[in-house]
Design an enzyme around this catalytic site. Structure first.
Site, PDB file in Angstrom:
ATOM      1  N   LYS A  35      -3.358 -13.766  15.566  1.00 57.33           N
ATOM      2  CA  LYS A  35      -2.315 -14.800  15.593  1.00 57.33           C
ATOM      3  C   LYS A  35      -1.456 -14.776  14.322  1.00 57.33           C
ATOM      4  O   LYS A  35      -0.348 -15.293  14.295  1.00 57.33           O
ATOM      5  CB  LYS A  35      -2.916 -16.193  15.807  1.00 57.33           C
ATOM      6  N   GLY A  45      -0.503 -14.845   2.100  1.00 52.95           N
ATOM      7  CA  GLY A  45      -0.266 -14.468   0.714  1.00 52.95           C
ATOM      8  C   GLY A  45       1.213 -14.444   0.373  1.00 52.95           C
ATOM      9  O   GLY A  45       1.618 -14.836  -0.729  1.00 52.95           O
ATOM     10  N   HIS A  98      -6.311  -9.421  10.545  1.00 52.63           N
ATOM     11  CA  HIS A  98      -5.560  -9.122  11.775  1.00 52.63           C
ATOM     12  C   HIS A  98      -5.334  -7.622  11.962  1.00 52.63           C
ATOM     13  O   HIS A  98      -5.411  -7.113  13.080  1.00 52.63           O
ATOM     14  CB  HIS A  98      -4.218  -9.863  11.771  1.00 52.63           C
ATOM     15  N   SER A 115       4.572  -0.205  -2.930  1.00 52.01           N
ATOM     16  CA  SER A 115       5.101  -0.949  -1.774  1.00 52.01           C
ATOM     17  C   SER A 115       6.590  -1.235  -1.936  1.00 52.01           C
ATOM     18  O   SER A 115       7.067  -2.304  -1.565  1.00 52.01           O
ATOM     19  CB  SER A 115       4.320  -2.256  -1.567  1.00 52.01           C
ATOM     20  N   SER A 124       3.850  -6.177  -4.517  1.00 56.57           N
ATOM     21  CA  SER A 124       5.315  -6.301  -4.497  1.00 56.57           C
ATOM     22  C   SER A 124       5.734  -7.745  -4.235  1.00 56.57           C
ATOM     23  O   SER A 124       6.864  -8.132  -4.523  1.00 56.57           O
ATOM     24  CB  SER A 124       5.896  -5.382  -3.424  1.00 56.57           C
ATOM     25  N   GLN A 125       4.815  -8.551  -3.679  1.00 51.72           N
ATOM     26  CA  GLN A 125       5.144  -9.959  -3.391  1.00 51.72           C
ATOM     27  C   GLN A 125       5.476 -10.729  -4.671  1.00 51.72           C
ATOM     28  O   GLN A 125       6.274 -11.666  -4.641  1.00 51.72           O
ATOM     29  CB  GLN A 125       3.981 -10.628  -2.653  1.00 51.72           C
ATOM     30  N   ARG A 158      -9.669  -3.412   2.566  1.00 57.38           N
ATOM     31  CA  ARG A 158      -9.480  -2.645   3.802  1.00 57.38           C
ATOM     32  C   ARG A 158     -10.044  -1.232   3.727  1.00 57.38           C
ATOM     33  O   ARG A 158     -10.417  -0.662   4.759  1.00 57.38           O
ATOM     34  CB  ARG A 158      -7.989  -2.600   4.180  1.00 57.38           C
ATOM     35  N   ARG A 171      -7.245 -14.294  -3.731  1.00 58.80           N
ATOM     36  CA  ARG A 171      -6.189 -13.296  -3.972  1.00 58.80           C
ATOM     37  C   ARG A 171      -5.608 -13.462  -5.379  1.00 58.80           C
ATOM     38  O   ARG A 171      -5.389 -14.590  -5.835  1.00 58.80           O
ATOM     39  CB  ARG A 171      -5.054 -13.438  -2.940  1.00 58.80           C
ATOM     40  N   LYS A 211       7.306  -9.569  10.553  1.00 58.44           N
ATOM     41  CA  LYS A 211       6.699 -10.633   9.735  1.00 58.44           C
ATOM     42  C   LYS A 211       7.416 -10.735   8.394  1.00 58.44           C
ATOM     43  O   LYS A 211       7.763 -11.832   7.942  1.00 58.44           O
ATOM     44  CB  LYS A 211       5.205 -10.318   9.536  1.00 58.44           C
ATOM     45  N   SER A 212       7.658  -9.590   7.762  1.00 63.99           N
ATOM     46  CA  SER A 212       8.290  -9.590   6.434  1.00 63.99           C
ATOM     47  C   SER A 212       9.682 -10.218   6.466  1.00 63.99           C
ATOM     48  O   SER A 212      10.041 -11.024   5.599  1.00 63.99           O
ATOM     49  CB  SER A 212       8.396  -8.154   5.909  1.00 63.99           C
TER      50      SER A 212
END
Length: 428
Positions: A407, A91, A381, A194, A167-168, A340, A120, A20-21
């Site tokens: 998904k 995100g 997910h 991260s 980290s995003q 989480r 977020r 995904k990343s």
């Protein structure tokens, strides 16, 4: 979704889903490159398709070829979007494209998403952009989406930002700062969490011809750089593979997971060392992992500073291990699709787990047996997949709500698990 105890046997060869990343960063990088790029073996998950949608809204021409398993992207020229950009639950998309959107030729871009995304945190990124003379703000003035971004030129050669929230934010700055006319120093005002995700960003930017250097206080992004068009093959995803690995080590199994590279820069490759340290003698080859379970696991302490996405997997493994498993350095895990830490503690307790929530993690006393229960997954997910593994090992039947969330990162998770022999049934 109904999950039934499947301790008799899991067997077969499967491919880990694409990362995904890497898919996110590849499609955005290709959209910024002048010319035609191909992203080969992309993840066809909802989050990555949000990045496709966002890039198209900002001017990229993207053709999705399902049969060839590739995306063809003509990029290079940003445009002012003619509508609000809805990025769903992603995100990563929101954060990277917020910065990129400031480079449209004129006007404003508005980015928003679903209920979870609109909670977020975005303020650290908005504050960083302000230091570079970029106007970006929350429409609610509370640091959350919808985010309004004004077209503007970057002005400045230094930006300060915290490294311990997401980290995003730093990835976003790294992908946008090559547009600056001068070199820019990113200075981290708190320790970076991260970091492997930043390593992935630097790795992929390198491939697209963008040069970034690590410095004593952060990173240096060279100015006036241009993204180059390339063909890019996406590697397998260790985060998603962690559920297959966990199932394999907990249950009588003979599983080979392909498309996992031993030299990957993904932080979640740590799942291999975690299960080995717990006592699972799994075999790692150049591009695959072989598991012949089950193994008697022992509890360990795990620092999740750089691997927040592995927390639900580790929590489930800890329930079936001998002794204590402690997860620590994970305050940022509360800022994901849901909290989480709280979700793992709340739901696994329903199955009989002995689990205590701390501010920065979890303490789990291995009970070695769980019982089936009805579990809430908070539209997350990673919880759906981790709880599925718990349900396969638990006595009786487990009902998992919200299974459609897979998904986002592993669309064919249920079919892959069933192909190995897992007793799972999606209830209509």
């Amino acid at each position: 979704m109904l999950v039934v105890n499947t301790t008799n046997r899991l067997e077969g060869r499967v491919k880990a889903p694409p990362s995904k990343s890497y898919t996110h960063r590849a499609v955005i990088g290709a959209s910024l490159a002048d010319g035609i790029s191909k992203v080969i073996n992309p993840l066809w998950g909802a989050d990555c398709l949000s990045s496709v949608h966002g890039c198209k809204m900002l001017g990229a021409e993207i053709e999705l070829k399902k049969d060839e398993d590739e995306w063809i992207i003509k990029g290079g020229e940003l445009k002012t979007p003619d509508n609000v950009i809805d990025i769903g639950n992603s995100g990563t998309t929101l954060r990277i494209l917020t910065s990129i959107a400031s480079q449209i030729p004129r006007g404003y871009a508005v980015l928003t998403g679903d209920d979870s995304i609109r909670k977020r945190p975005m303020q650290p990124l908005l504050d960083a952009l302000k230091q570079l003379n970029i106007k970006a703000f929350s429409s609610k003035l509370d640091g959350t989406a919808p985010i309004i971004v004004k077209s503007g030129k970057i002005d400045g050669n230094m930006v300060k930002i915290r490294g311990d929230i997401s980290s995003q934010f730093i990835t976003s700055l790294m992908m946008f700062l090559p547009f600056n006319k001068e070199d820019t120093e990113i200075i981290l005002t708190s320790p970076l969490k991260s970091k492997p995700y930043i390593d992935i960003t630097i790795d992929i930017l390198n491939t697209f011809g963008i040069k970034i250097e690590e410095t004593e206080n952060g990173f240096l992004v060279y100015g006036n750089q241009k993204y180059k068009a390339i063909d890019y093959i996406v590697e397998g995803d260790y985060s998603s593979a962690s559920y297959l690995i966990a199932a394999g080590v907990l249950i009588n199994s003979n599983i080979t997971i392909e498309n996992l590279f031993a030299n990957s820069k993904q932080g979640d490759k740590a799942i291999i060392n975690i299960v080995k340290k717990m006592g699972a003698d799994i075999k790692v080859k150049k591009d695959k992992v072989i598991i012949e379970g089950e193994y008697n696991l022992e509890g360990i302490d795990v620092d999740v500073r750089d691997i927040p996405d592995l927390v639900p997997t580790i929590a489930v493994l800890g329930c079936f291990a001998e002794g204590k498993t402690e997860i620590y350095n994970g305050e940022h895990v509360r800022l994901k699709e849901c909290d989480r830490l709280n979700a793992c503690a709340t739901e696994l307790k329903k199955m009989g787990a002995e689990i205590k929530e701390k501010q920065d993690g979890l303490i789990i006393r291995g009970v070695k047996k769980l019982r089936g229960a009805k579990l809430n997954t908070y539209h997350d997910h990673r919880l759906v997949m981790a709880f599925t593994v718990a349900g396969l090992k638990a006595e009786g039947k487990t009902i998992i709500e919200g299974e459609e969330a897979v998904k986002i990162s592993f669309p064919n998770f249920v079919n892959v698990m069933k192909s190995l022999g897992a007793k799972i049934e999606v209830i209509k």
